[in-house]
Design an enzyme around this catalytic site. Structure first.
Site, mmCIF file in Angstrom:
data_model
loop_
_atom_site.group_PDB
_atom_site.id
_atom_site.type_symbol
_atom_site.label_atom_id
_atom_site.label_comp_id
_atom_site.label_asym_id
_atom_site.label_seq_id
_atom_site.Cartn_x
_atom_site.Cartn_y
_atom_site.Cartn_z
ATOM 1 C CD GLU A 160 -2.984 -0.887 0.028
ATOM 2 O OE1 GLU A 160 -3.299 0.270 -0.304
ATOM 3 O OE2 GLU A 160 -3.419 -1.912 -0.529
ATOM 4 C CB SER A 432 -54.302 -25.526 25.836
ATOM 5 O OG SER A 432 -55.578 -25.699 25.258
#
Length: 735
Positions: A160, A432
Site C-alpha cells: 500500500e 391451552s
C-alpha cells in the site's frame, strides 16, 4: 477580493486542522460494547457431547494441529488435546493451558493437565457473539502497533505505501510507480494513495472523486503528518481500514477482520491469512472470500508473491501457502451472528446504560448465551420449517431450568438476519398454555380439589353483559361427562377447564398467572381460562420457568456481568429466586404435566425421546389453528416454541402437529438430564380408581398411583378394594 479569499482559505485551513487534531484522536477511543457468550466449563462428570465441544472449539477459531500453541486442538475419537488461549473475566484471569479431556457416553470422564495431574475444572474463553455499535454501524477492535505482527506491517507497507516512513503524507513517486506497475501487469496491482491519504479518506471524507475532494484530502493528509507521528498514523490506519461487512455491521481494522474471517487473534495468523487480509484492503467487497473465493485466492497469491520477492517468506513457503484453501473459520459472514439474542441483551442494557456508553466505552457484556444450545434450537426449527411455506414463521426461547438464564433465542426462520423478533415481540394468544395456571389455582385449594377430584366436562354457556354467548367446545367436539381433574388437564378438555376455572374464581386464576411471572395485565373474562391471553414466547417462558423450577420464580436473565474495557467488573446481575408456589403443590402439577406427554395431547413427544426419559409440558392451539404452541421442560432446559403466520391467518397446525415436533427434536438433541421427579416432603402417593377417584389397590383393574398433599387423599374405597379378602388386603397393605 483577494483578502477575502485569503481569509476564507485560512478559516478553512483552521477548521480542517482542528478537525484533524481532535477527531482523529477521539475516534481512536470510540469502542462499541462487545457481547460474549458464557465461558464453557469442563469438569469430570459434565454432561456434554464430544461433537458439541469440537464444534464450539471450531467456532472459537481453534486450529487442528499439534496442540503446541494457544488456540490449537488435536482430536482422536472421544479424546481431545487442547491448548486454550486464556481470558480475562470480571472476577479472575484464566491463563492459557495445555490439557486433555476424554468423553464417554456424552460425559466428561477424564480431565488432565498434559504431562501433569488431574484437573477439577477448565474454562475455555467465551465466544464473542456481537457488539453494540453506533448509528453509523462501524465496529472495530483496537490494537496497539506493537500487538500487530511485524510481517503484517511489512507487507502492508510494501503493497500500500512503500515510502510511508519517508513522505509527508503525499507521494508523487508512489503514484508514478503504481502507474508503471499497473501498466506492465495489464491490471491494477497498486494504488497511488499513501497510508495517510487512505486514513484521511476513511475517517473524514466520502468516496467522492471530484477534484476539490482530492484537494481537501491532500491538505488534511499534510495536517495529519504534522500533528501525529508515523507510528501513530500507522496504528490508526490498522484500526480504521474497512475490510468487510457482516450484515449491517461494517468491519474495520485488521484485529476485527482477523476475528471475522478466521476467528483468531492477529498474533495467531499465518502468512497465508495475513496475505488475504492485506490483499483485501484494495477492495473488500470485490475480494470478499465468501462471495468471490476464486478472486480472493488470486489476490492472496499475488500478495504472497510480493512477500517472497522481498524475502518475508521463502519461495517454498510461497508455494505451500498458495496451494492452501483460504481457511475461513465459518461458512459465511453471518454464520456466528445471533440477532435475536443480541436484541434481548440490548433491551436490558438500554434500561441501565446510556447509548453513548454502550457505543463508545468498550464495555464487555458477559451473557448466559450458550452457542451449543442455540445451534440445537436452530436446527430443530429449521428441520420443521424446511418443508413449510415461506409465510410460516416460528420462534423459540430456551432457559436454564435451574436459574432462569436465557440460553438461546430464535426470532424467526431467517435466523441470521435482524428484523422482527418474534421471540420477544410476537404477542399472540397462548391457547391451552394457560391451563396449568387454572389447575394450579384449584390445587392450591386442597380442601376442594385434588388430582383425583371428579369434575364435569359438560357443555358450558356463559352470557356476556352485551348479550353475547360464550360456548367453548372441546377440540374433538365431544363432551366427556365426569372426569378426574388430572385427566382433564392431560387431555386438555376445554369444557372441564372452563367449569373448573369459574368455580375456582377468575381472580384466583389471574393471581396465579401473575405469581408465575406474567407482568402483562390479564382481563378477568371467562375466555381467559382457555387462552384468550396474548403473550410473547419470552413471556410464556417466564411463566413456565416458574413451573419448571418447582414454584421458584426467577426473573429471566440474559446478562450475567459487565466489565469495562480493562476487564474490571462494573455491574453484576445475580440470580434472584423466590418461592412463590409451594413445592408439594407444584409436584401435583408436574405429575399432571408429565401425564400430558405420556398419555395426553403431548404424547407424540416420545416418537423422538426414549420412553424412560421423563419430561413434562403442555400443548397450545388457538382458534382456526392460527397459533401452534408447546412449552415443556426436562431436568436442564425449558423450551417454548411458537409457530404461526405474521398475518394471523391459519397456520394449519395444532400444538402437537407443529410446535411439539420442534420441541421434541430440540430436547432429543440438547438435553442430557431428564426431569427430576423426586417426591418432596408433604406428598403421599396412593392407589386410586382411575374412573371414580376412590382409594383402590395396585392389583385392581383401572387403578393408578397418584400423589396427594398429606391428609387430602380419598377416604372412601372402591368396590374392587372392598371385594378383596381381608388377609389379602392386609398383605397388600404390608407391602
Amino acid at each position: 477580493m483577494c483578502l477575502a479569499l485569503a481569509v476564507l482559505l485560512m478559516g478553512a485551513l483552521i477548521y480542517l486542522d482542528a478537525k484533524v487534531r481532535y477527531s482523529l484522536h477521539e475516534r481512536q477511543w470510540q469502542l462499541p460494547a462487545r457481547v460474549y457468550a458464557r465461558a464453557l466449563s469442563l469438569y469430570p462428570q459434565k454432561l456434554l457431547a464430544a461433537d458439541d465441544l469440537h464444534r464450539e472449539l471450531k467456532q472459537l477459531g481453534y486450529q487442528a494441529g499439534d496442540d503446541r500453541q494457544p488456540g490449537s486442538v488435536r482430536r482422536e475419537g472421544d479424546q481431545f488435546w487442547i491448548y486454550s488461549r486464556g481470558f480475562q473475566s470480571p472476577d479472575y484471569t484464566v491463563k492459557p493451558l495445555r490439557f486433555s479431556v476424554r468423553f464417554n457416553n456424552n460425559t466428561v470422564v477424564q480431565l488432565e493437565r498434559i504431562g501433569g495431574s488431574a484437573l477439577s475444572r477448565v474454562q475455555l474463553e467465551p465466544m464473542e457473539i456481537g457488539s453494540i455499535y453506533s448509528s453509523h454501524r462501524e465496529d472495530r477492535l483496537l490494537v496497539k502497533l506493537e500487538q500487530v505482527p511485524q510481517s503484517l506491517r511489512d507487507i502492508l507497507l510494501l503493497i500500500e505505501d512503500r515510502d510511508f516512513y519517508q513522505h509527508l503524507g503525499l507521494s508523487p513517486r508512489a503514484i508514478a510507480r503504481a502507474m508503471l506497475t499497473n501498466i506492465k501487469a495489464g491490471r491494477t496491482l497498486q494504488g497511488g494513495s499513501t497510508i495517510t491519504q487512505q486514513l484521511v479518506k476513511n475517517v473524514f471524507l466520502s468516496s467522492d472523486r471530484r477534484l476539490w475532494r482530492k484537494g481537501v484530502e491532500a491538505i488534511m493528509s499534510l495536517l495529519v503528518e504534522l500533528h501525529f507521528s508515523k507510528d501513530e498514523i500507522l496504528q490508526s490506519y490498522l484500526n480504521e481500514v474497512y475490510l468487510g461487512q457482516e450484515g449491517p455491521r461494517a468491519i474495520h481494522g485488521f484485529a476485527l477482520a482477523s476475528r471475522h474471517y478466521f476467528n483468531r487473534p492477529l498474533a495467531e495468523l499465518d502468512a497465508s491469512q495475513i496475505a488475504l487480509l492485506v490483499g483485501m484492503v484494495k477492495g473488500p467487497s470485490y475480494y470478499d472470500p465468501w462471495r468471490n473465493p476464486e478472486r480472493a485466492t488470486e489476490r492472496r497469491n499475488t500478495v504472497l508473491q510480493v512477500m517472497a520477492k522481498h524475502q518475508l517468506i521463502s519461495p517454498q513457503q510461497q508455494q505451500q501457502f498458495a496451494g492452501q484453501p483460504l481457511g475461513l473459520a465459518k461458512a459465511n459472514a453471518l454464520a456466528n451472528v445471533y440477532p435475536a439474542y443480541l436484541d434481548l441483551v440490548r433491551r436490558q442494557l438500554r434500561r441501565d446504560y446510556s447509548k453513548q456508553s454502550l457505543q463508545t466505552k468498550g464495555m464487555k457484556i458477559f451473557t448466559a448465551f450458550d452457542p451449543i444450545v442455540q445451534r440445537h434450537a436452530e436446527l430443530s426449527l429449521a428441520s420443521m420449517l424446511k418443508d413449510k411455506a415461506a409465510e410460516q414463521q416460528a420462534a423459540m426461547v430456551v432457559t436454564d431450568v435451574n436459574n432462569g438464564d436465557v440460553v438461546a433465542v430464535v426470532g424467526g426462520r431467517q435466523m441470521r438476519y435482524a428484523g422482527f423478533n418474534r421471540a420477544l415481540d410476537a404477542v399472540r394468544p397462548i391457547g391451552s398454555l394457560i391451563k396449568p395456571a387454572v389447575y394450579l389455582a384449584a390445587l392450591q385449594q386442597p380442601k376442594r380439589y385434588t388430582l383425583a377430584t371428579s369434575i364435569s366436562d359438560g357443555p358450558v354457556e356463559v352470557k356476556g353483559r352485551d348479550g353475547s354467548l360464550w360456548q367453548p367446545r372441546n377440540f374433538d367436539r365431544k363432551s366427556h361427562g365426569q372426569v378426574l381433574l388430572h385427566r382433564a388437564l392431560a387431555k386438555s378438555y376445554n369444557q372441564a377447564t372452563a367449569r373448573l376455572g369459574m368455580d375456582v374464581g377468575l381472580a384466583e386464576v389471574i393471581d396465579v398467572v401473575a405469581n408465575l411471572g406474567v407482568k402483562r395485565s390479564v382481563a378477568p373474562l371467562p375466555s381467559m381460562l382457555l387462552g384468550a391471553v396474548a403473550l410473547s414466547p419470552l413471556e410464556v417462558a417466564s411463566m413456565y420457568q416458574t413451573i419448571a423450577s418447582t414454584g421458584v420464580y426467577s426473573p429471566l436473565r440474559s446478562i450475567v456481568d459487565i466489565a469495562d474495557n480493562n476487564g474490571k467488573a462494573v455491574a453484576r446481575y445475580p440470580v434472584v429466586q423466590q418461592q412463590v408456589i409451594a413445592k408439594p403443590v407444584m409436584h401435583l402439577l408436574h405429575y399432571a404435566m408429565v401425564e400430558v406427554v405420556e398419555e395426553g395431547t403431548g404424547k407424540l413427544v416420545y416418537q423422538s425421546l426414549p420412553r424412560a426419559y421423563r419430561v413434562a409440558g403442555k400443548t397450545g392451539t388457538t382458534n382456526d389453528l392460527r397459533d401452534s404452541w408447546f412449552a415443556g421442560f426436562a431436568g436442564d432446559y425449558l423450551a417454548v416454541v411458537w409457530m404461526g403466520r405474521d398475518d394471523n391467518k391459519s397456520a394449519g397446525l395444532t400444538g402437537s402437529a407443529g410446535a411439539l415436533t420442534v420441541w421434541r427434536e430440540f430436547i432429543a438433541r440438547a438435553s442430557h438430564r431428564p426431569l427430576d421427579f423426586s417426591v418432596p416432603p408433604g406428598i403421599a402417593y396412593h392407589w386410586v380408581n382411575e374412573e371414580t377417584g376412590l382409594l383402590s389397590r395396585e392389583v385392581c383393574e383401572g387403578s393408578r398411583y397418584m400423589p396427594f398433599l398429606q391428609g387430602t387423599a380419598p377416604t372412601q374405597r372402591d368396590s374392587c378394594d372392598a371385594s378383596l379378602p381381608g388377609v389379602i388386603r392386609w398383605f397388600k397393605n404390608l407391602f
